[in-house]
Design a protein around this motif. Structure first.
Motif, PDB file in Angstrom:
ATOM      1  N   GLU A 127       2.249   1.966  -3.746  1.00 34.50           N
ATOM      2  CA  GLU A 127       1.544   2.001  -4.683  1.00 34.50           C
ATOM      3  C   GLU A 127       1.473   3.371  -5.676  1.00 34.50           C
ATOM      4  O   GLU A 127       1.351   3.493  -6.743  1.00 34.50           O
ATOM      5  CB  GLU A 127      -0.176   2.193  -4.291  1.00 34.50           C
ATOM      6  CG  GLU A 127      -0.587   0.704  -3.713  1.00 34.50           C
ATOM      7  CD  GLU A 127      -2.019   0.655  -3.331  1.00 34.50           C
ATOM      8  OE1 GLU A 127      -2.513   1.841  -2.966  1.00 34.50           O
ATOM      9  OE2 GLU A 127      -2.663  -0.606  -3.183  1.00 34.50           O
ATOM     10  N   SER A 128       1.959   4.450  -5.143  1.00 35.01           N
ATOM     11  CA  SER A 128       1.911   5.813  -5.632  1.00 35.01           C
ATOM     12  C   SER A 128       3.311   6.122  -6.099  1.00 35.01           C
ATOM     13  O   SER A 128       3.522   7.082  -6.797  1.00 35.01           O
ATOM     14  CB  SER A 128       1.401   6.857  -4.981  1.00 35.01           C
ATOM     15  OG  SER A 128       2.151   7.155  -3.741  1.00 35.01           O
ATOM     16  N   ARG A 129       4.242   5.195  -5.899  1.00 37.16           N
ATOM     17  CA  ARG A 129       5.614   5.525  -6.218  1.00 37.16           C
ATOM     18  C   ARG A 129       5.939   5.094  -7.504  1.00 37.16           C
ATOM     19  O   ARG A 129       5.755   4.012  -8.087  1.00 37.16           O
ATOM     20  CB  ARG A 129       6.461   4.927  -5.253  1.00 37.16           C
ATOM     21  CG  ARG A 129       6.275   5.451  -3.713  1.00 37.16           C
ATOM     22  CD  ARG A 129       7.305   4.947  -2.747  1.00 37.16           C
ATOM     23  NE  ARG A 129       8.833   4.799  -3.192  1.00 37.16           N
ATOM     24  CZ  ARG A 129       9.699   4.841  -2.204  1.00 37.16           C
ATOM     25  NH1 ARG A 129       9.406   4.715  -0.802  1.00 37.16           N
ATOM     26  NH2 ARG A 129      10.993   5.149  -2.542  1.00 37.16           N
ATOM     27  N   ARG A 130       6.754   6.169  -8.233  1.00 33.82           N
ATOM     28  CA  ARG A 130       7.372   5.842  -9.541  1.00 33.82           C
ATOM     29  C   ARG A 130       8.897   5.446  -9.491  1.00 33.82           C
ATOM     30  O   ARG A 130       9.330   5.238 -10.706  1.00 33.82           O
ATOM     31  CB  ARG A 130       6.926   7.216 -10.426  1.00 33.82           C
ATOM     32  CG  ARG A 130       5.456   7.278 -10.501  1.00 33.82           C
ATOM     33  CD  ARG A 130       4.771   6.317 -11.299  1.00 33.82           C
ATOM     34  NE  ARG A 130       3.201   6.435 -11.177  1.00 33.82           N
ATOM     35  CZ  ARG A 130       2.382   5.899 -10.417  1.00 33.82           C
ATOM     36  NH1 ARG A 130       2.832   5.014  -9.441  1.00 33.82           N
ATOM     37  NH2 ARG A 130       1.126   5.846 -10.402  1.00 33.82           N
ATOM     38  N   THR A 162       0.726  -0.970   0.158  1.00 37.42           N
ATOM     39  CA  THR A 162       0.034  -0.074  -0.047  1.00 37.42           C
ATOM     40  C   THR A 162       0.700   1.231  -0.028  1.00 37.42           C
ATOM     41  O   THR A 162       0.453   2.140  -0.772  1.00 37.42           O
ATOM     42  CB  THR A 162      -0.854   0.114   1.256  1.00 37.42           C
ATOM     43  OG1 THR A 162      -1.955  -1.068   1.148  1.00 37.42           O
ATOM     44  CG2 THR A 162      -1.758   1.364   1.518  1.00 37.42           C
TER      45      THR A 162
END
Length: 308
Positions: free
Chosen positions: A23-26, A20
């Protein structure tokens, strides 16, 4: 190029929490085994050996098995969340704030043992006093703690939440580890720099996430003329400049009617309090058992390793 991260055991409580957070990590590429293939040993071994960092969210024996699968592969770095390697001197202990040099040890390590949630709280309170020479290494330390039930993993979560189970737990609060041989005691002793194992009394409350860890002391049995003020100053100096471990000012602590175990649920910080009188102090660590106590710490250690 994005670093490849594989969570071995991503469908468990700790693994899901780490996932979780990612999730937003690139800046990372998450490798994953489909749920239906989670028992595919060949696929698991391939994923382990393809990662830049493997995060193991497994029971002790399974973690040892995973590490063995990486034998001879010096390119994969490991963060293990089990108790298997927490007192192994060849593994960096993943509590970055416990020592001024610890973050750098983690950053440069190939293998990092993620701390337990209870020990994170206990060591955060004990080690600064040992480092300052205030706490004798033979002091009869006691550690009393309460955790949210997610600390027991999926099995305990089901026991607490599913009223239809034969082994449903309906108690609002219960003690366990009654033989005083809890698996976290060795790492508390080792990384707390203690010569005597502490007496550790853990408990679980009917709340999902959160934790309080208490370590009381008789001031007259500490070295020097200690007061709540000097103990607080020692902790504040030790953690100066840290943003994850926060020492609550004495005046704020004194104004509190209570300390809520759930206050930091969903957060990755930890707060330390000093309560006491002219004769005693009670040091308290407040954290999320799945935050700074598990998944949050694993991500913090991963970030340190990626910054090398």
């Amino acid at each position: 190029m994005a670093a490849k991260i594989f969570i071995d055991g991503e469908h468990g409580t700790t693994g899901l929490q780490i996932r979780t957070r990612m999730e937003s990590r690139r800046d990372v590429e998450m490798l994953s085994i489909p749920h239906e293939e989670r028992r595919n040993a060949a696929m698991r071994e391939d994923m382990l050996n393809s990662a830049d960092i493997a995060i193991l969210c497994l029971p002790d024996d399974a973690s040892r098995e995973a590490v063995a699968m990486l034998s001879g592969n010096n390119k994969v770095r490991v963060i293990d969340t089990s108790t298997a390697f927490r007192t192994d001197p060849e593994w960096a202990y993943g509590f970055a704030e416990m020592d001024k040099a610890q973050a750098e040890r983690i950053r440069s390590a190939r293998n990092v043992a993620n701390p337990g949630c209870y020990p994170t709280g206990a060591i955060s309170l004990i080690r600064p006093l040992r480092a300052a020479g205030i706490l004798p290494d033979s002091y009869p330390v006691t550690v009393n703690a309460v955790s949210g039930y997610t600390g027991g993993g999926k099995a305990m979560i089901a026991q607490m939440e599913d009223t239809g189970r034969y082994d449903h737990i309906d108690a609002p609060h219960f003690l366990y580890g009654l033989n005083l041989k809890h698996k976290h005691v060795p790492e508390m002793t080792t990384h707390g720099l203690l010569a005597r194992a502490p007496i550790f009394s853990p408990s679980v409350g009917r709340f999902a996430q959160g934790m309080l860890v208490q370590v009381p002391f008789y001031l007259e049995d500490l070295t020097g003329n200690q007061t709540p003020e000097t103990i607080h100053a020692t902790l504040a100096e030790f953690y100066a400049g840290q943003d994850i471990v926060q020492v609550v000012p004495l005046e704020q602590s004194a104004a509190l009617p209570r300390v809520n175990a759930e206050e930091l649920a969903g957060q990755d910080i930890m707060k330390l309090y000093v309560f006491g009188s002219a004769t005693h102090v009670n040091l308290v660590a407040q954290l999320d058992n799945l935050g700074k106590g598990a998944s949050g710490a694993a991500v913090q250690n991963m970030d340190l390793m990626l910054s090398a």
